[in-house]
Scaffold this active site. Structure first.
Site, PDB file in Angstrom:
ATOM      1  N   GLY A  49      -3.822   1.299  12.587  1.00 21.28           N
ATOM      2  CA  GLY A  49      -3.847   0.715  11.253  1.00 21.28           C
ATOM      3  C   GLY A  49      -2.433   0.544  10.735  1.00 21.28           C
ATOM      4  O   GLY A  49      -1.519   1.266  11.136  1.00 21.28           O
ATOM      5  N   GLN A  54       4.025  -0.585   4.437  1.00 18.69           N
ATOM      6  CA  GLN A  54       4.738   0.078   5.535  1.00 18.69           C
ATOM      7  C   GLN A  54       5.764  -0.828   6.204  1.00 18.69           C
ATOM      8  O   GLN A  54       6.636  -0.345   6.924  1.00 18.69           O
ATOM      9  CB  GLN A  54       3.748   0.583   6.590  1.00 18.69           C
ATOM     10  CG  GLN A  54       2.910   1.752   6.119  1.00 18.69           C
ATOM     11  CD  GLN A  54       1.963   2.188   7.203  1.00 18.69           C
ATOM     12  OE1 GLN A  54       0.864   1.658   7.337  1.00 18.69           O
ATOM     13  NE2 GLN A  54       2.393   3.151   8.003  1.00 18.69           N
ATOM     14  N   CYS A  97       0.610   8.991  11.141  1.00 18.11           N
ATOM     15  CA  CYS A  97       1.009   7.804  10.396  1.00 18.11           C
ATOM     16  C   CYS A  97       2.267   7.218  11.026  1.00 18.11           C
ATOM     17  O   CYS A  97       3.191   7.962  11.377  1.00 18.11           O
ATOM     18  CB  CYS A  97       1.273   8.183   8.936  1.00 18.11           C
ATOM     19  SG  CYS A  97       1.768   6.806   7.899  1.00 18.11           S
ATOM     20  N   LEU A  98       2.304   5.899  11.152  1.00 16.60           N
ATOM     21  CA  LEU A  98       3.468   5.246  11.740  1.00 16.60           C
ATOM     22  C   LEU A  98       4.718   5.429  10.879  1.00 16.60           C
ATOM     23  O   LEU A  98       5.828   5.305  11.380  1.00 16.60           O
ATOM     24  CB  LEU A  98       3.176   3.751  11.956  1.00 16.60           C
ATOM     25  CG  LEU A  98       2.032   3.453  12.931  1.00 16.60           C
ATOM     26  CD1 LEU A  98       1.763   1.956  12.994  1.00 16.60           C
ATOM     27  CD2 LEU A  98       2.308   4.024  14.306  1.00 16.60           C
ATOM     28  N   HIS A 139      -7.169   5.751   4.921  1.00 16.38           N
ATOM     29  CA  HIS A 139      -5.741   6.029   5.114  1.00 16.38           C
ATOM     30  C   HIS A 139      -4.902   4.806   4.730  1.00 16.38           C
ATOM     31  O   HIS A 139      -3.918   4.921   3.998  1.00 16.38           O
ATOM     32  CB  HIS A 139      -5.516   6.418   6.587  1.00 16.38           C
ATOM     33  CG  HIS A 139      -4.107   6.680   6.963  1.00 16.38           C
ATOM     34  ND1 HIS A 139      -3.640   7.936   7.278  1.00 16.38           N
ATOM     35  CD2 HIS A 139      -3.042   5.850   7.107  1.00 16.38           C
ATOM     36  CE1 HIS A 139      -2.353   7.862   7.584  1.00 16.38           C
ATOM     37  NE2 HIS A 139      -1.974   6.599   7.494  1.00 16.38           N
ATOM     38  N   GLU A 140      -5.297   3.626   5.221  1.00 19.21           N
ATOM     39  CA  GLU A 140      -4.515   2.412   4.949  1.00 19.21           C
ATOM     40  C   GLU A 140      -4.633   1.977   3.489  1.00 19.21           C
ATOM     41  O   GLU A 140      -3.653   1.520   2.889  1.00 19.21           O
ATOM     42  CB  GLU A 140      -4.918   1.277   5.893  1.00 19.21           C
ATOM     43  CG  GLU A 140      -4.717   1.573   7.371  1.00 19.21           C
ATOM     44  CD  GLU A 140      -3.328   2.083   7.732  1.00 19.21           C
ATOM     45  OE1 GLU A 140      -2.345   1.719   7.060  1.00 19.21           O
ATOM     46  OE2 GLU A 140      -3.237   2.870   8.689  1.00 19.21           O
ATOM     47  N   HIS A 143      -2.270   3.824   1.428  1.00 19.97           N
ATOM     48  CA  HIS A 143      -0.908   3.248   1.462  1.00 19.97           C
ATOM     49  C   HIS A 143      -0.725   2.192   0.375  1.00 19.97           C
ATOM     50  O   HIS A 143       0.341   2.070  -0.214  1.00 19.97           O
ATOM     51  CB  HIS A 143      -0.609   2.609   2.821  1.00 19.97           C
ATOM     52  CG  HIS A 143      -0.094   3.548   3.853  1.00 19.97           C
ATOM     53  ND1 HIS A 143       1.091   4.236   3.727  1.00 19.97           N
ATOM     54  CD2 HIS A 143      -0.613   3.909   5.053  1.00 19.97           C
ATOM     55  CE1 HIS A 143       1.287   4.982   4.804  1.00 19.97           C
ATOM     56  NE2 HIS A 143       0.264   4.804   5.617  1.00 19.97           N
TER      57      HIS A 143
END
Length: 176
Positions: A49, A54, A97-98, A139-140, A143
């Site tokens: 994701g 991000q 997480c990225l 999660h996304e 963000h």
């Protein structure tokens, strides 16, 4: 359709804490250009994701693909996603997480959600999601609201994780 990858912002970049603005009709071209690049970035990372904040874009846009390595890709692009309902039952799942590379922790979230969003062509969609997809979507969407998965942890765990990340990033830049 460009598959050019984009740089992923890392904590503590302040842009990760900003609330993204809704995608409007004037954003159509930008979103259509951004979505394939976000997917390429997510796949290359590799991740399941990625939210527009991000990669430095302040738009309510996310991409996800929770298909396993043995399955064909199943990318989803969600414009202005919003959770409309969630169960009281909670589930715990490990998240990463990225924007916090190498950091993982168990996070408790609603077990099942209902959400709505727009497709790139403007089609309205709704679905229910649970399991890995449900967690990834929550999660996304977090963000988009300036919330990171570490915000769901105790202050002690969060601070330990953020200190470890800062140390890891400092040694990585020293080694390059």
């Amino acid at each position: 359709m460009s598959d050019e990858k984009l740089p992923i912002l890392l904590v503590p970049d302040a842009r990760l804490r900003q609330k993204a603005r809704p995608v409007g009709s004037g954003d159509d071209d930008a979103v259509r250009a951004l979505a394939p690049r976000m997917l390429a970035t997510m796949y290359a990372a590799p991740g399941i994701g990625l939210a527009a904040p991000q990669i430095g874009s302040n738009l309510r846009l996310i991409v996800v693909d929770v298909a396993g390595k043995e399955e064909p890709p199943a990318p989803m692009v969600l414009v202005n996603p919003e959770i409309t309902a969630m169960t009281k039952e909670m589930a715990v799942r490990e998240e990463g997480c990225l924007s916090l590379p190498g950091q993982f922790a168990d996070v408790e979230r609603p077990e099942r959600i209902k959400l709505r969003w727009l497709e790139l062509d403007g089609t309205k969609r709704e679905m229910e999601a649970d399991g890995l997809l449900g967690v990834c979507l929550q999660h996304e969407i977090d963000h988009l609201n300036g919330v990171l998965f570490v915000d769901h942890l105790s202050a002690l765990k969060r601070n330990m994780m953020l200190r470890k990340l800062a140390k890891d990033l400092k040694s990585r830049t020293r080694d390059e």
